[in-house]
Scaffold this active site. Structure first.
Site, PDB file in Angstrom:
ATOM      1  N   SER A  48      17.984   3.709 -11.682  1.00  0.00           N
ATOM      2  CA  SER A  48      18.371   2.319 -11.929  1.00  0.00           C
ATOM      3  C   SER A  48      18.936   1.659 -10.678  1.00  0.00           C
ATOM      4  O   SER A  48      18.740   0.458 -10.452  1.00  0.00           O
ATOM      5  CB  SER A  48      19.389   2.241 -13.072  1.00  0.00           C
ATOM      6  OG  SER A  48      20.472   3.104 -12.840  1.00  0.00           O
ATOM      7  N   GLU A 157      22.141   1.847 -20.489  1.00  0.00           N
ATOM      8  CA  GLU A 157      23.175   2.791 -20.919  1.00  0.00           C
ATOM      9  C   GLU A 157      22.977   4.162 -20.300  1.00  0.00           C
ATOM     10  O   GLU A 157      21.945   4.461 -19.725  1.00  0.00           O
ATOM     11  CB  GLU A 157      23.170   2.915 -22.436  1.00  0.00           C
ATOM     12  CG  GLU A 157      21.799   2.966 -23.090  1.00  0.00           C
ATOM     13  CD  GLU A 157      20.897   4.088 -22.659  1.00  0.00           C
ATOM     14  OE1 GLU A 157      21.397   5.226 -22.527  1.00  0.00           O
ATOM     15  OE2 GLU A 157      19.694   3.867 -22.458  1.00  0.00           O
ATOM     16  N   GLY A 311      16.016   5.506 -20.040  1.00  0.00           N
ATOM     17  CA  GLY A 311      17.190   4.675 -20.294  1.00  0.00           C
ATOM     18  C   GLY A 311      17.726   4.114 -18.987  1.00  0.00           C
ATOM     19  O   GLY A 311      16.976   3.837 -18.055  1.00  0.00           O
ATOM     20  N   GLU A 312      19.050   3.912 -18.922  1.00  0.00           N
ATOM     21  CA  GLU A 312      19.719   3.398 -17.721  1.00  0.00           C
ATOM     22  C   GLU A 312      19.242   2.000 -17.328  1.00  0.00           C
ATOM     23  O   GLU A 312      19.412   1.581 -16.185  1.00  0.00           O
ATOM     24  CB  GLU A 312      19.519   4.345 -16.536  1.00  0.00           C
ATOM     25  CG  GLU A 312      20.031   5.746 -16.746  1.00  0.00           C
ATOM     26  CD  GLU A 312      19.677   6.668 -15.586  1.00  0.00           C
ATOM     27  OE1 GLU A 312      19.399   6.156 -14.481  1.00  0.00           O
ATOM     28  OE2 GLU A 312      19.654   7.893 -15.787  1.00  0.00           O
ATOM     29  N   GLY A 313      18.593   1.280 -18.228  1.00  0.00           N
ATOM     30  CA  GLY A 313      18.112  -0.057 -17.899  1.00  0.00           C
ATOM     31  C   GLY A 313      16.833  -0.067 -17.097  1.00  0.00           C
ATOM     32  O   GLY A 313      16.380  -1.131 -16.653  1.00  0.00           O
TER      33      GLY A 313
END
Length: 360
Positions: A48, A157, A311-313
């Protein structure tokens, strides 16, 4: 107002889950992995961070419930990460959520506190960019609303065990059985998947009274998590400011679904960026589409389907250039009607000139 989205921020909310203490097999990786992943992102070497840097996007990492002392999770300076707009905020409500198979994962006070952490991160982002904030203009004034609506935010997240909580949330909100919404997460095999389903089923049974209330806030308290609650707060706050919001994958989407149940008009501002590889992603997107239609908004399928599960945007960041490109096209490209009218006008003008000037 023509759309514009040059300025963007990625907010990554971090929280650990009590379920991974009693049932570590719901994840292919131990809960201790959250801290080194956080450290990699804060150093600028996580996915990210790299995507944020490549897209000229601010990166805000918010620890709302990581199970570590703050002294172990300070993060480097922005200069050390190579990201001039990277910030790390420690706003820990508590160190990980409770075990949802024994009762609610969060108390009402903890849920509200985590939501406030998420909302506050959005407010800080706005404060750093609002052109008229020093005049103390209200949110209803057109100049401030225009400024805020040009600030995009990607919601992401981090937290081992959060696909378990997200699947439980989606099951509770939609009424679908746990087996229909539970995926592999970080890479579980068949036996791990079976255990994960059983854990979620137990959590739904133990918290059935809260779930049967059909109150999205109580459902979030029952089977959610600190980073999930923080994302709900971020969605609601960004929507209040009429900001374009890029929803990432399954976990980010589960929080968005809670926020939609709380405030259906939020649908106007949500961009669902991709269909995650998680098993429950299709159920989640269908539920979100239903809430969107109920709010009177058109439904568009996510533009990306790339089997993402990080995840992690990251999915939201991959879709950000598409949103910016769409804004540029709408803002700068001439329409076919304009081209035809312009051509006709030029043709008529040339004809008139020839008629009035026989020598030409």
């Amino acid at each position: 107002m023509l759309p514009a989205s040059k300025t963007a921020s990625t907010n990554i909310y971090i929280g650990d889950h009590g379920i991974t203490i009693s049932n570590p097999s719901v994840s292919a990786y131990p809960r201790e992995v959250t801290l080194p992943i956080f450290t990699d992102i804060a150093k600028g070497t996580g996915a990210s961070a790299i995507l944020s840097r490549g897209n000229s996007c601010e990166l805000n990492i918010i620890d709302v419930g990581m199970d570590t002392p703050e002294t172990e999770a300070q993060g480097p300076s922005a200069a050390a990460s190579g990201a001039p707009h990277l910030t790390v905020t420690h706003a820990k409500v508590r160190r990980n959520s409770r075990d949802m198979t024994l009762g609610p994962a969060l108390s009402p006070e903890e849920r509200k506190a985590a939501e406030e952490v998420g909302a506050d991160a959005v407010r800080r982002y706005i404060a750093g960019h609002a052109l008229y904030h020093h005049h103390h203009k209200t949110l209803d004034e057109s100049t401030t609303a225009t400024t805020h609506s040009r600030l995009a935010v990607c919601i992401g997240e981090l937290g081992i065990g959060n696909t378990t909580a997200a699947a439980a949330l989606v099951a509770a909100l939609t009424g679908e059985p746990a087996a229909s919404v539970t995926g592999r997460g970080t890479g579980l095999g068949f036996e791990g998947m079976c255990l994960k389903v059983k854990v979620i089923e137990k959590a739904l049974t133990v918290n059935s009274k809260l779930i049967q209330s059909h109150d999205p806030s109580q459902i979030l308290e029952a089977v959610g998590g600190l980073e999930l609650a923080a994302m709900v707060g971020a969605y609601l706050e960004a929507g209040r400011h009429r900001m374009p919001i890029l929803v990432d994958g399954f976990v980010s989407g589960a929080a968005a679904l809670v926020a939609l149940h709380r405030h259906p008009p939020l649908a106007t501002f949500l961009f669902w960026t991709h269909q995650s590889d998680e098993k429950g992603a299709a159920v989640l997107l269908q539920a979100a589409a239903t809430k969107t239609r109920e709010a009177g908004e058109p439904v568009y399928p996510p533009p990306l389907k790339m089997n993402l599960r990080l995840g992690e945007g990251t999915g939201a960041l991959l879709a950000l250039p598409l949103l910016r490109s769409a804004c540029a096209i709408m803002r700068e490209m001439v329409t076919m009607t304009s081209v035809v009218k312009s051509g006709s006008s030029s043709s008529c003008s040339s004809s008139s000139e020839r008629d009035g000037n026989p020598s030409l």
